[in-house]
Design a protein around this motif. Structure first.
Motif, mmCIF file in Angstrom:
data_model
loop_
_atom_site.group_PDB
_atom_site.id
_atom_site.type_symbol
_atom_site.label_atom_id
_atom_site.label_comp_id
_atom_site.label_asym_id
_atom_site.label_seq_id
_atom_site.Cartn_x
_atom_site.Cartn_y
_atom_site.Cartn_z
ATOM 1 N N VAL A 88 0.864 -1.177 0.000
ATOM 2 C CA VAL A 88 0.000 0.000 0.000
ATOM 3 C C VAL A 88 0.903 1.230 0.000
ATOM 4 O O VAL A 88 1.991 1.216 0.594
ATOM 5 C CB VAL A 88 -0.964 0.025 1.215
ATOM 6 C CG1 VAL A 88 -0.189 0.080 2.526
ATOM 7 C CG2 VAL A 88 -1.938 1.184 1.110
ATOM 8 N N LEU A 89 0.482 2.284 -0.688
ATOM 9 C CA LEU A 89 1.262 3.509 -0.804
ATOM 10 C C LEU A 89 0.622 4.623 0.012
ATOM 11 O O LEU A 89 -0.580 4.595 0.314
ATOM 12 C CB LEU A 89 1.357 3.947 -2.269
ATOM 13 C CG LEU A 89 1.960 2.930 -3.249
ATOM 14 C CD1 LEU A 89 1.888 3.467 -4.669
ATOM 15 C CD2 LEU A 89 3.397 2.608 -2.869
ATOM 16 N N GLY A 90 1.445 5.631 0.351
ATOM 17 C CA GLY A 90 0.905 6.836 0.951
ATOM 18 C C GLY A 90 0.213 7.687 -0.102
ATOM 19 O O GLY A 90 0.322 7.436 -1.306
ATOM 20 N N ASP A 91 -0.505 8.722 0.347
ATOM 21 C CA ASP A 91 -1.279 9.526 -0.604
ATOM 22 C C ASP A 91 -0.663 10.896 -0.874
ATOM 23 O O ASP A 91 -1.291 11.744 -1.495
ATOM 24 C CB ASP A 91 -2.722 9.701 -0.106
ATOM 25 C CG ASP A 91 -2.812 10.510 1.175
ATOM 26 O OD1 ASP A 91 -1.750 10.859 1.740
ATOM 27 O OD2 ASP A 91 -3.936 10.805 1.623
ATOM 28 N N THR A 92 0.579 11.133 -0.408
ATOM 29 C CA THR A 92 1.201 12.445 -0.596
ATOM 30 C C THR A 92 2.576 12.287 -1.234
ATOM 31 O O THR A 92 3.441 11.600 -0.690
ATOM 32 C CB THR A 92 1.334 13.185 0.751
ATOM 33 O OG1 THR A 92 0.049 13.271 1.361
ATOM 34 C CG2 THR A 92 1.877 14.592 0.533
ATOM 35 N N THR A 137 14.497 10.039 -9.940
ATOM 36 C CA THR A 137 14.147 10.597 -11.247
ATOM 37 C C THR A 137 12.687 11.015 -11.331
ATOM 38 O O THR A 137 12.269 11.600 -12.337
ATOM 39 C CB THR A 137 14.429 9.567 -12.352
ATOM 40 O OG1 THR A 137 13.674 8.368 -12.074
ATOM 41 C CG2 THR A 137 15.919 9.221 -12.394
ATOM 42 N N GLN A 138 11.910 10.701 -10.302
ATOM 43 C CA GLN A 138 10.510 11.111 -10.238
ATOM 44 C C GLN A 138 10.088 11.153 -8.781
ATOM 45 O O GLN A 138 10.797 10.623 -7.915
ATOM 46 C CB GLN A 138 9.626 10.147 -11.041
ATOM 47 C CG GLN A 138 9.779 8.691 -10.678
ATOM 48 C CD GLN A 138 8.938 7.775 -11.535
ATOM 49 O OE1 GLN A 138 7.723 7.758 -11.421
ATOM 50 N NE2 GLN A 138 9.577 6.993 -12.413
ATOM 51 N N PRO A 139 8.974 11.791 -8.466
ATOM 52 C CA PRO A 139 8.530 11.851 -7.071
ATOM 53 C C PRO A 139 8.317 10.461 -6.484
ATOM 54 O O PRO A 139 8.018 9.507 -7.201
ATOM 55 C CB PRO A 139 7.208 12.630 -7.157
ATOM 56 C CG PRO A 139 7.318 13.426 -8.415
ATOM 57 C CD PRO A 139 8.100 12.575 -9.360
ATOM 58 N N VAL A 140 8.482 10.380 -5.155
ATOM 59 C CA VAL A 140 8.297 9.111 -4.456
ATOM 60 C C VAL A 140 7.133 9.232 -3.483
ATOM 61 O O VAL A 140 6.700 10.334 -3.112
ATOM 62 C CB VAL A 140 9.577 8.678 -3.709
ATOM 63 C CG1 VAL A 140 10.699 8.418 -4.677
ATOM 64 C CG2 VAL A 140 9.984 9.736 -2.680
ATOM 65 N N LEU A 141 6.631 8.068 -3.076
ATOM 66 C CA LEU A 141 5.550 7.977 -2.096
ATOM 67 C C LEU A 141 6.001 7.067 -0.955
ATOM 68 O O LEU A 141 6.728 6.097 -1.197
ATOM 69 C CB LEU A 141 4.286 7.387 -2.736
ATOM 70 C CG LEU A 141 3.521 8.248 -3.740
ATOM 71 C CD1 LEU A 141 2.576 7.374 -4.553
ATOM 72 C CD2 LEU A 141 2.749 9.340 -3.023
ATOM 73 N N PRO A 142 5.584 7.344 0.283
ATOM 74 C CA PRO A 142 5.816 6.362 1.351
ATOM 75 C C PRO A 142 5.176 5.034 0.949
ATOM 76 O O PRO A 142 4.076 5.014 0.381
ATOM 77 C CB PRO A 142 5.103 6.982 2.552
ATOM 78 C CG PRO A 142 5.053 8.448 2.262
ATOM 79 C CD PRO A 142 4.889 8.559 0.777
ATOM 80 N N ALA A 143 5.857 3.943 1.208
ATOM 81 C CA ALA A 143 5.372 2.643 0.773
ATOM 82 C C ALA A 143 5.522 1.624 1.903
ATOM 83 O O ALA A 143 6.469 1.684 2.688
ATOM 84 C CB ALA A 143 6.141 2.171 -0.466
ATOM 85 N N PHE A 144 4.567 0.668 1.947
ATOM 86 C CA PHE A 144 4.540 -0.307 3.027
ATOM 87 C C PHE A 144 4.127 -1.662 2.473
ATOM 88 O O PHE A 144 3.272 -1.749 1.595
ATOM 89 C CB PHE A 144 3.545 0.108 4.116
ATOM 90 C CG PHE A 144 3.787 1.499 4.650
ATOM 91 C CD1 PHE A 144 4.562 1.691 5.778
ATOM 92 C CD2 PHE A 144 3.244 2.595 4.008
ATOM 93 C CE1 PHE A 144 4.799 2.977 6.251
ATOM 94 C CE2 PHE A 144 3.469 3.889 4.479
ATOM 95 C CZ PHE A 144 4.254 4.077 5.599
ATOM 96 N N THR A 145 4.741 -2.707 3.002
ATOM 97 C CA THR A 145 4.364 -4.070 2.662
ATOM 98 C C THR A 145 4.072 -4.822 3.963
ATOM 99 O O THR A 145 4.822 -4.696 4.927
ATOM 100 C CB THR A 145 5.504 -4.784 1.909
ATOM 101 O OG1 THR A 145 5.639 -4.209 0.611
ATOM 102 C CG2 THR A 145 5.203 -6.267 1.746
ATOM 103 N N VAL A 146 2.986 -5.571 3.967
ATOM 104 C CA VAL A 146 2.644 -6.400 5.139
ATOM 105 C C VAL A 146 2.357 -7.804 4.626
ATOM 106 O O VAL A 146 1.520 -7.969 3.743
ATOM 107 C CB VAL A 146 1.416 -5.850 5.890
ATOM 108 C CG1 VAL A 146 1.109 -6.748 7.091
ATOM 109 C CG2 VAL A 146 1.677 -4.428 6.346
#
Length: 338
Positions: free
Chosen positions: A222-226, A329-338
């Motif tokens: 799941v990714l963050g939204d910002t 090279t492009q914007p990143v998002l907070p990312a999580f794996t469970v």
């Protein structure tokens, strides 16, 4: 120098040889006065913004003296809240709060609350006799990096709330979607466009690739939204000690729906495998580096986008766990794996 009554008693009258005039012999007192050393007024400190830090609900302010002064006894720090960026304003409603008796050239102010916009700071040096002038006031911003987990990007076996995600073998996302549809909110009711969020961040992403197939197979992600596309960002992640496996890091928004965190060049993460034996590693581009450190119960993630640093810390002790050096090279998002 003020002459006290007792001082006059030590003056001796002296008459010249020819009695032409009467004078006062001040030689002894002059020698005493010339032997005295007076403390000069301390110089004005200079606040060092490069060494000052806003983190962990605290502000650490650092300053230096323009020239060395061994006679300085302590420093006085004053601060106040403000809603304005830039230099402090003369007609400011908030009063200055005072911290006295600081013995070093830095001070940490704790117990603050992020998202209160800005704070003004100024400092002056004092010796045993007198206080110097206040430094030029500076304004520090205490804006927080606020994001939510974007439920529309998660694997169907994850149950996502705004700030938490957990494994749900029965299909947490399917249940979540059905519940929202039943409530009449439709499939678009995610934290990113919830009516409860009055002010929308320009970096908060509408779900361009929503749907249950955003991540699938073994990409329990799941990714963050910002989006993070500049500046420095920091956030902390806590996890259940009973977790069998999880990953924490960042990813490009283009991360493939079958891609696991750290196994492609589009993601960077720390990964904990807690099945038969504990394995704690840093992963990127399908390469893993085992970390020979205790697994903290709270992980701090620091992303310096422009310089390409992604660092992970023990959020309790500030111990550095690992740093990735990347050229984003492009914007990143907070990312999580469970």
């Amino acid at each position: 120098v003020t002459m006290a009554p007792a001082f006059r008693l030590s003056l001796k009258a002296k008459v010249s040889d020819n009695m032409s005039h009467l004078m006062v012999d001040f030689a002894q007192e002059r020698r005493m006065l010339q032997a005295l050393t007076f403390l000069p007024v301390p110089s004005t400190p200079e606040i060092d913004l490069t060494e000052s830090l806003v983190a962990d609900n605290c502000v650490t302010l650092a300053w230096r003296m323009p020239d060395e002064d061994s006679k300085i006894d302590h420093y006085v720090l004053e601060y106040r809240k403000t809603n304005f960026e830039g230099p402090p304003r003369a007609k400011e409603d908030q009063p200055w709060m005072v911290v006295e008796g600081i013995k070093t050239t830095e001070y940490t102010l704790c117990g603050l609350k992020f998202d209160m916009k800005y704070m003004n700071f100024r400092v002056r040096a004092c010796n045993k006799a007198v206080a110097g002038e206040f430094s030029e006031p500076v304004t520090l911003e205490t804006r927080a990096f606020m994001f939510r987990l974007d439920a529309s990007t998660c694997h169907q076996n994850l149950r996502v709330e705004e700030l938490s995600v957990e494994w749900d073998a029965t299909g947490g996302k399917v249940q979540d979607v059905k519940a929202r549809e039943k409530d009449g909110k439709g499939r678009t009711a995610s934290p990113a466009n919830s009516p409860a969020r009055v002010v929308q961040s320009p970096k908060r992403m509408p779900s361009g690739r929503g749907g249950r197939d955003r991540f699938t197979a073994e990409s329990y992600t799941v990714l963050g939204d910002t989006l993070i596309d500049g500046d420095d960002h920091y956030w902390e992640v806590r996890y259940d000690r009973d977790s069998k496996a999880f990953g924490v890091g960042v990813a490009y928004r283009s991360l493939g729906k079958f891609d696991q965190l750290g196994k492609t060049s589009a993601s960077w993460c720390l990964h904990l495998n807690n099945w038969l034996q504990v394995s704690f590693s840093a992963k990127h581009a399908n390469k893993a580096k085992v970390l020979d450190v205790p697994v903290p119960d709270c992980i701090g993630v620091y992303c310096n986008f422009h310089e390409g640093f992604l660092s992970f810390y023990n959020a309790r002790t500030k111990q550095l766990l690992h740093t990735f050096k990347a050229k984003f090279t492009q914007p990143v998002l907070p990312a999580f794996t469970v």
